[in-house]
Structure formats: C-alpha cells, structure tokens
Design a protein around this motif. Sequence first.
Motif, mmCIF file in Angstrom:
data_model
loop_
_atom_site.group_PDB
_atom_site.id
_atom_site.type_symbol
_atom_site.label_atom_id
_atom_site.label_comp_id
_atom_site.label_asym_id
_atom_site.label_seq_id
_atom_site.Cartn_x
_atom_site.Cartn_y
_atom_site.Cartn_z
ATOM 1 N N ALA A 75 5.288 70.124 14.785
ATOM 2 C CA ALA A 75 5.049 70.785 16.065
ATOM 3 C C ALA A 75 3.612 71.280 16.221
ATOM 4 N N ALA A 76 3.173 71.307 17.480
ATOM 5 C CA ALA A 76 1.856 71.870 17.812
ATOM 6 C C ALA A 76 2.081 72.984 18.823
ATOM 7 N N HIS A 77 1.273 74.039 18.758
ATOM 8 C CA HIS A 77 1.403 75.086 19.778
ATOM 9 C C HIS A 77 0.547 74.714 20.980
ATOM 10 N N SER A 78 1.030 75.061 22.167
ATOM 11 C CA SER A 78 0.300 74.645 23.374
ATOM 12 C C SER A 78 -1.049 75.338 23.518
ATOM 13 N N SER A 79 -1.239 76.506 22.885
ATOM 14 C CA SER A 79 -2.552 77.152 23.039
ATOM 15 C C SER A 79 -3.174 77.686 21.735
ATOM 16 N N VAL A 80 -2.383 77.877 20.704
ATOM 17 C CA VAL A 80 -2.946 78.456 19.466
ATOM 18 C C VAL A 80 -3.135 77.362 18.406
ATOM 19 N N GLN A 81 -4.301 77.403 17.752
ATOM 20 C CA GLN A 81 -4.658 76.392 16.760
ATOM 21 C C GLN A 81 -3.736 76.406 15.531
ATOM 22 N N ALA A 82 -3.376 75.205 15.086
ATOM 23 C CA ALA A 82 -2.480 75.076 13.926
ATOM 24 C C ALA A 82 -3.045 75.763 12.681
ATOM 25 N N LEU A 83 -4.347 75.580 12.440
ATOM 26 C CA LEU A 83 -4.923 76.138 11.208
ATOM 27 C C LEU A 83 -4.876 77.665 11.200
ATOM 28 N N TYR A 84 -5.024 78.252 12.384
ATOM 29 C CA TYR A 84 -4.932 79.710 12.492
ATOM 30 C C TYR A 84 -3.497 80.158 12.144
ATOM 31 N N ILE A 85 -2.523 79.473 12.735
ATOM 32 C CA ILE A 85 -1.115 79.830 12.481
ATOM 33 C C ILE A 85 -0.799 79.653 10.988
ATOM 34 N N LEU A 86 -1.259 78.544 10.444
ATOM 35 C CA LEU A 86 -1.038 78.244 9.015
ATOM 36 C C LEU A 86 -1.533 79.388 8.134
ATOM 37 N N GLU A 87 -2.770 79.834 8.403
ATOM 38 C CA GLU A 87 -3.376 80.891 7.582
ATOM 39 C C GLU A 87 -2.659 82.225 7.760
ATOM 40 N N GLU A 88 -2.288 82.534 8.993
ATOM 41 C CA GLU A 88 -1.587 83.806 9.243
ATOM 42 C C GLU A 88 -0.215 83.801 8.571
ATOM 43 N N LEU A 89 0.444 82.659 8.614
ATOM 44 C CA LEU A 89 1.754 82.566 7.945
ATOM 45 C C LEU A 89 1.588 82.770 6.437
ATOM 46 N N ARG A 90 0.538 82.161 5.898
ATOM 47 C CA ARG A 90 0.258 82.299 4.454
ATOM 48 C C ARG A 90 0.076 83.747 4.055
ATOM 49 N N LYS A 91 -0.619 84.486 4.924
ATOM 50 C CA LYS A 91 -0.851 85.918 4.626
ATOM 51 C C LYS A 91 0.480 86.652 4.526
ATOM 52 N N ASN A 92 1.489 86.075 5.190
ATOM 53 C CA ASN A 92 2.829 86.673 5.148
ATOM 54 C C ASN A 92 3.737 85.971 4.137
ATOM 55 N N ASN A 93 3.110 85.235 3.224
ATOM 56 C CA ASN A 93 3.860 84.567 2.150
ATOM 57 C C ASN A 93 4.810 83.475 2.682
ATOM 58 N N ILE A 94 4.422 82.848 3.786
ATOM 59 C CA ILE A 94 5.229 81.756 4.351
ATOM 60 C C ILE A 94 4.362 80.491 4.356
ATOM 61 N N TYR A 95 4.887 79.420 3.760
ATOM 62 C CA TYR A 95 4.105 78.186 3.609
ATOM 63 C C TYR A 95 4.666 77.066 4.469
ATOM 64 N N VAL A 96 3.801 76.491 5.328
ATOM 65 C CA VAL A 96 4.157 75.281 6.060
ATOM 66 C C VAL A 96 3.062 74.252 5.754
ATOM 67 N N ARG A 97 3.222 73.011 6.232
ATOM 68 C CA ARG A 97 2.245 71.973 5.850
ATOM 69 C C ARG A 97 1.379 71.540 7.022
ATOM 70 N N HIS A 98 0.085 71.368 6.708
ATOM 71 C CA HIS A 98 -0.860 70.836 7.679
ATOM 72 C C HIS A 98 -1.524 69.613 7.053
ATOM 73 N N PHE A 99 -1.792 68.583 7.873
ATOM 74 C CA PHE A 99 -2.441 67.373 7.350
ATOM 75 C C PHE A 99 -3.845 67.276 7.927
ATOM 76 N N HIS A 100 -4.831 67.252 7.045
ATOM 77 C CA HIS A 100 -6.230 67.131 7.510
ATOM 78 C C HIS A 100 -6.504 65.665 7.806
ATOM 79 N N LYS A 101 -5.664 65.090 8.634
ATOM 80 C CA LYS A 101 -5.756 63.633 8.843
ATOM 81 C C LYS A 101 -6.335 63.303 10.203
#
Length: 354
Positions: free
Chosen positions: A296-322
């Motif tokens: 999934a992609a968010h309609s207005s918020v960047q994936a990498l930002y969400i990824l990092e914020e989730l990490r700060k909360n000890n939640i891991y999802v996957r992003h592909f630098h592809k």
Amino acid sequence: MGSWEENVRKVVPYVPGEQPKKEGMIKLNTNENPYPPSPEVLRALREIDTEGLRRYPDPSSKVLVDAIAESYGVDPEQVFVGVGSDDVLAMTYMTFFNSGRPILFPDITYSFYDVWADMLRIPYEIQPLDEHFNICKEDYRKKNGGVIFPNPNAPTGVLLELSDIEEIIEANRDVVVVIDEAYIDFGGVSALPLVEKYDNLLVVQTFSKSRALAGMRIGCAFGQPQLIKYLNDVKYSFNSYTMDETALAIGAAAVRDKTYYKQTVEKIVSTREWVKKELRALGFVFEDSMSNFIFAAHSSVQALYILEELRKNNIYVRHFHKPIRISNYLRITIGTDEEMKKFLKTLKNILEKC
Ligand code: PMP
C-alpha cells in the motif's frame, strides 16, 4: 588486487528482510505467519530420535515427499522438496533455464528472480506489470528460455486468474513455466491440477507462510515425473542431503494437519480483509491482495516517513528501494488481530501529526 580475483564469480546478493530481535516488537516485514506451527509439529519434534542423527538423512526425503503427495492427492514421483522454496527455485533455474534465450518475469516481482539469473549467467527480460500491477499475459507470447512468476505476485499481492495462467502455459509449450505459489493458500486458486495436463509446468510452494515454518526451511514443487526427475538429478549432483531428518519429520507432521492449517489461514484472511478496510479509511491506496500481506501507498504521506515512524514504535514493515513505481509503497504483513490493532492505532497517530 590479486589476479585470482578476476576469476571470482561476482554477484550482487539478494537482501532478505531484516530479522530484528527486539522485546515487544510487531514484526510485519517478512510475510511470516503470526501463529505458531501445528501442535503436531511439536509432537514430531519430541519424537525425533537424536541417536539417529549420527546417520545421514534419507536423500530421497521419502517421509516428506509421501506426506505431501498424500495430502495433495498426487503421486510421490510428482513431488520435489528442498530447503525452502528458495532452494527449489534455485534448482529450477539450474535445471531448466539453459537455452541461452532470455527467461521472462515481471518487472515488479520477487527480487530473488534476477539475482539467481545473474548468479547463474542466465539472460532475462522483464515484462512490465500494467498500471494496476496486473501481469499482462500477452507479454509472455514471445520466444524465450522459460517463464517464472509468483501467483499471487509479490510484493503486490495481485492474483492472476487460472485461465490466464493456462493461456501463458499454452503459449510456452517449448519451455518450462514455473508458477511460484508461495502465497496461494491465502485466497488464490492453485495451478496444481494443470500439472496433469502440461508436462512443462512446475508449481512451487512453501511451508514458510501458510504452514508457519519459515524457520524450518521447507519448500516443494509439483510437476510431471520427468520434470521432477530432472530436478532431482541436478539436486543429487549438487548436494545429496539438502534436507535434514528433523525438517523431514516436521514437514510431514505439518502437512498432515489440515484442520489447524485451515483454521490459521482463515484467521489471517479475515484479519486481512478487516485491515484492508481500515487502511482505506486512513487514506491508503492499494490493489486487492490475495496474500498474507498488503502492498500500500498513502495518498499524501511518504512511505519512508511512515516506515521510520513505525520503527520508532517498534513496528517493522517492508520498503523496497526499487523502481520509482513502487518507491512510495510499504508491504505490510498480516499479523494477529491484536498486532494489527496496535499497528493501526500507531499508524493513525503518525498520520494525524502530518
Ligand atoms: N517466492 C516468493 C514470491 C517469496 O516471497 C518467498 C519468500 N521470501 C519465497 C518464494 C521463498 O520462500 P521460502 O524460501 O521461505 O520458501
């Protein structure tokens, strides 16, 4: 640089998702099953004869091959097993993709496909998915050295209809067509019945997802006996004992427990459908997923930002630098209801701050 280095097989390796070991983390980054394996697995583990471990394992992996054959209603000669489907797929590349012509697979797909091709010096041509991440069957009508794709595809989760798969096989009778069904148990229709009809079809599955045994490394393939024999010939020429006795016993126990398997898959599917609704309400866009993850992609918020914020909360999802097309997407594995509630709550908080 010593001259020996000129002769090194230089490869750019596949990068698996990270495996952090953090207290209380919610790990939604590698498509693992959130539930434990069948209780029958524990029983099989307790019955392992440790004295017997001094001997080499059975190279034909009969215990597991027979259990899979019985469970799926096929002959043991139609079953190949390996150390996870990664091992099965690597053997497949070595055995069948030797024509010198390019093999075909989608541009957005399992990122091991080009790594094996590069490692084994197999030419390949990528075929673009359409704007809804669908595989275009017309792209697989050209001359090629073999065809491989996952169904449902990964990391998109998008399923291809069985009739379209059959058309692709029909159009490629002179090469081996490999359907990688790592995620088929979460809502797709398997191409397994087509194996009887097509001698060039190989269907690959894994015990890592729907059977919750990623740590045990068990994968399998179904095909006509001649195809399976060729795979075994290559396996025996590489390493006779790929699977250990413990994996064989555990795999056999897991595949026999159909009730537990069905219950856990149903739980994951129902959680996934609920999470889809919640993610849409939070402003995410995605194609329908028939796997144990949502891409999934968010309609207005960047994936990498969400990824990092989730990490700060000890939640891991996957992003592909592809490729640019998927750089704003996150792949979210379906966890338990409780994990997904925490995930969605955290996500909501992150988005509210934007
Ligand atoms: N195929 C696909 C599409 C996958 O996503 C994975 C998981 N990384 C695999 C194959 C390999 O899984 P395993 O080796 O655990 O069976």
